[in-house]
Design a protein around this motif. Sequence first.
Motif, PDB file in Angstrom:
ATOM      1  N   GLU A 105     -10.060   6.458   1.413  1.00 21.40           N
ATOM      2  CA  GLU A 105      -8.989   5.477   1.231  1.00 21.40           C
ATOM      3  C   GLU A 105      -9.476   4.377   0.297  1.00 21.40           C
ATOM      4  OE1 GLU A 105      -5.834   3.743   4.224  1.00 21.40           O
ATOM      5  OE2 GLU A 105      -7.683   2.565   4.358  1.00 21.40           O
ATOM      6  N   ASN A 157      -3.008   1.090  -9.146  1.00 21.86           N
ATOM      7  CA  ASN A 157      -4.131   2.026  -9.155  1.00 21.86           C
ATOM      8  C   ASN A 157      -3.701   3.254  -9.946  1.00 21.86           C
ATOM      9  OD1 ASN A 157      -6.262   3.773  -8.719  1.00 21.86           O
ATOM     10  ND2 ASN A 157      -6.413   3.365  -6.526  1.00 21.86           N
ATOM     11  N   SER A 213      -0.171   4.357  -8.003  1.00 21.84           N
ATOM     12  CA  SER A 213       0.228   3.518  -6.867  1.00 21.84           C
ATOM     13  C   SER A 213       0.361   2.063  -7.299  1.00 21.84           C
ATOM     14  CB  SER A 213      -0.810   3.610  -5.742  1.00 21.84           C
ATOM     15  OG  SER A 213      -0.915   4.925  -5.244  1.00 21.84           O
ATOM     16  N   SER A 222       2.404   1.348  -2.451  1.00 24.55           N
ATOM     17  CA  SER A 222       1.175   1.317  -1.660  1.00 24.55           C
ATOM     18  C   SER A 222       1.378   1.992  -0.311  1.00 24.55           C
ATOM     19  CB  SER A 222       0.755  -0.138  -1.437  1.00 24.55           C
ATOM     20  OG  SER A 222      -0.342  -0.228  -0.569  1.00 24.55           O
ATOM     21  N   GLY A 223       0.380   2.770   0.093  1.00 24.46           N
ATOM     22  CA  GLY A 223       0.431   3.462   1.366  1.00 24.46           C
ATOM     23  C   GLY A 223       0.896   4.900   1.275  1.00 24.46           C
ATOM     24  N   GLU A 261      -1.924  -5.944  -1.425  1.00 24.49           N
ATOM     25  CA  GLU A 261      -2.831  -4.818  -1.619  1.00 24.49           C
ATOM     26  C   GLU A 261      -2.070  -3.605  -2.130  1.00 24.49           C
ATOM     27  OE1 GLU A 261      -6.022  -5.688   2.003  1.00 24.49           O
ATOM     28  OE2 GLU A 261      -4.493  -4.125   2.250  1.00 24.49           O
ATOM     29  N   VAL A 262      -2.799  -2.744  -2.828  1.00 25.55           N
ATOM     30  CA  VAL A 262      -2.309  -1.410  -3.129  1.00 25.55           C
ATOM     31  C   VAL A 262      -3.331  -0.426  -2.569  1.00 25.55           C
ATOM     32  CG1 VAL A 262      -3.289  -1.479  -5.493  1.00 25.55           C
ATOM     33  CG2 VAL A 262      -1.571   0.231  -4.881  1.00 25.55           C
ATOM     34  N   THR A 263      -2.858   0.436  -1.675  1.00 25.19           N
ATOM     35  CA  THR A 263      -3.732   1.338  -0.924  1.00 25.19           C
ATOM     36  C   THR A 263      -3.246   2.774  -1.064  1.00 25.19           C
ATOM     37  OG1 THR A 263      -4.322  -0.353   0.706  1.00 25.19           O
ATOM     38  CG2 THR A 263      -4.573   1.929   1.387  1.00 25.19           C
ATOM     39  N   GLY A 264      -4.193   3.689  -1.100  1.00 21.33           N
ATOM     40  CA  GLY A 264      -3.867   5.108  -1.107  1.00 21.33           C
ATOM     41  C   GLY A 264      -4.990   5.905  -0.469  1.00 21.33           C
ATOM     42  N   SER A 298       1.385  -2.073  -5.814  1.00 20.59           N
ATOM     43  CA  SER A 298       1.518  -2.945  -4.647  1.00 20.59           C
ATOM     44  C   SER A 298       2.992  -3.251  -4.401  1.00 20.59           C
ATOM     45  CB  SER A 298       0.729  -4.235  -4.854  1.00 20.59           C
ATOM     46  OG  SER A 298       1.093  -4.860  -6.074  1.00 20.59           O
ATOM     47  N   SER A 300      -7.095  -5.308  -3.983  1.00 26.30           N
ATOM     48  CA  SER A 300      -6.435  -6.585  -3.718  1.00 26.30           C
ATOM     49  C   SER A 300      -6.822  -7.557  -4.821  1.00 26.30           C
ATOM     50  CB  SER A 300      -6.829  -7.139  -2.341  1.00 26.30           C
ATOM     51  OG  SER A 300      -8.237  -7.293  -2.256  1.00 26.30           O
ATOM     52  N   THR A 303      -8.434   0.694  -1.530  1.00 17.74           N
ATOM     53  CA  THR A 303      -7.566  -0.477  -1.460  1.00 17.74           C
ATOM     54  C   THR A 303      -7.974  -1.468  -2.533  1.00 17.74           C
ATOM     55  OG1 THR A 303      -7.215  -0.241   0.924  1.00 17.74           O
ATOM     56  CG2 THR A 303      -6.775  -2.401  -0.030  1.00 17.74           C
TER      57      THR A 303
END
Length: 394
Positions: free
Chosen positions: A362, A211, A237, A148-149, A381-384, A239, A366, A364
């Motif tokens: 972006e 994701n 992606s 994530s990120g 969370e998994v964010t991209g 978490s 959760s 996210t």
Amino acid sequence: MTGFGIDNLPYGVFSLGDNTFGGDRRRIGVAHGDDVLDVSAMAQDTPFAPLLDAPVLNPLLAAGRATWTAVRAAVRQWADDPAAVRYPRADLTLHLPFEVGDYVDFYSSEHHATNVGKIFRPDGNALTPNWKHLPIGYHGRSGSVVVSGTPIVRPQGQRKGPQDPAPVFGPSVRLDIEAEVGFVVGAGSELGSTIDVADFAEHVFGVFLLNDWSSRDLQAWEYVPLGPFLGKSFATSISPWIVPLDALQAARVAPPARDPEPLPYLRDVEDWGLDLELEVRLNGHVVTRPPFASMYWTAAQQLAHMTVNGAPTRPGDIFASGTVSGPERDQFGSLLELSWGGSQPITLPDGSVRTFLEDGDEVTISATAPGPDGTRIAFGEVTGRIGPARSSGA
């Protein structure tokens, strides 16, 4: 409440991210409240030191169910120790928690599969003839699994629309998300052996969010006759926190009724449906809340099918649920569904309109699940964030 209470204690890998001696060293930690418990430090002078004093979770994954249970009991004691080594979670750099072996992605939500079928085959059967007989899946690219990120570069490739006279090369114009749940294998299995549905908990260490970024235009042109390739392999992606299977006992539910009854090797022995509530935010705005409890095929059935031909597994192998979607539009787990193939754009609260992802967007994902005594188990969370395609010279 953080959802990272004593009944959760998810595992991850962190570094201090500063210039102090050893500040960039990766070490195993457990999220507890707003802090991260440094289990690498706490395990010194214990039998668990060889497993926990490592830069990835793989040695612990390989140790098996009895050791996972013993380590979890020790971690619970360390979490209550005022002298425990801990750091504020917000101050840490989080990393990919394990070395990924193989990666299999499934297609196990009846609602998602039906929606996709209606979008692409409006005059035909929504589900393929095999869909209710086996968990459909494909092998993904483990080397592009990122934590994530990590920025997501818009993929390029060939695409051909229905009205185009010939394929063209360029950046994807139908970039999508897929809100999924992932499972990481701990104790592996040998080539030629199988894993029964009854043995799921002996082999799966924990659960995380995923994701499965998808280029719908690249995918549409390339997938006949073999299936997903470049439209999926550019990035996946996950978490940073792995929730132990033991933390999800209160979240277990019966899966939906199956018709027809699956073949014997896929029949349920225990209830391994999971009552996870996912939430997807696009640029900070909630766009959908998919319910994982509605998934037609469970992770236990997926693992059994994945190995029924004798394919081996190893610590760090992952498999994903496939897009999680519910029966209502605000429960769909992809932009493909939310915009109905691009024909029904969605309007965000800030007035912007989307069919598929634009550069700078972006996403996210959760999730939470029921815990003991009315508590909630959080998955983080998994964010991209989507960046522009890179020049290829093509």
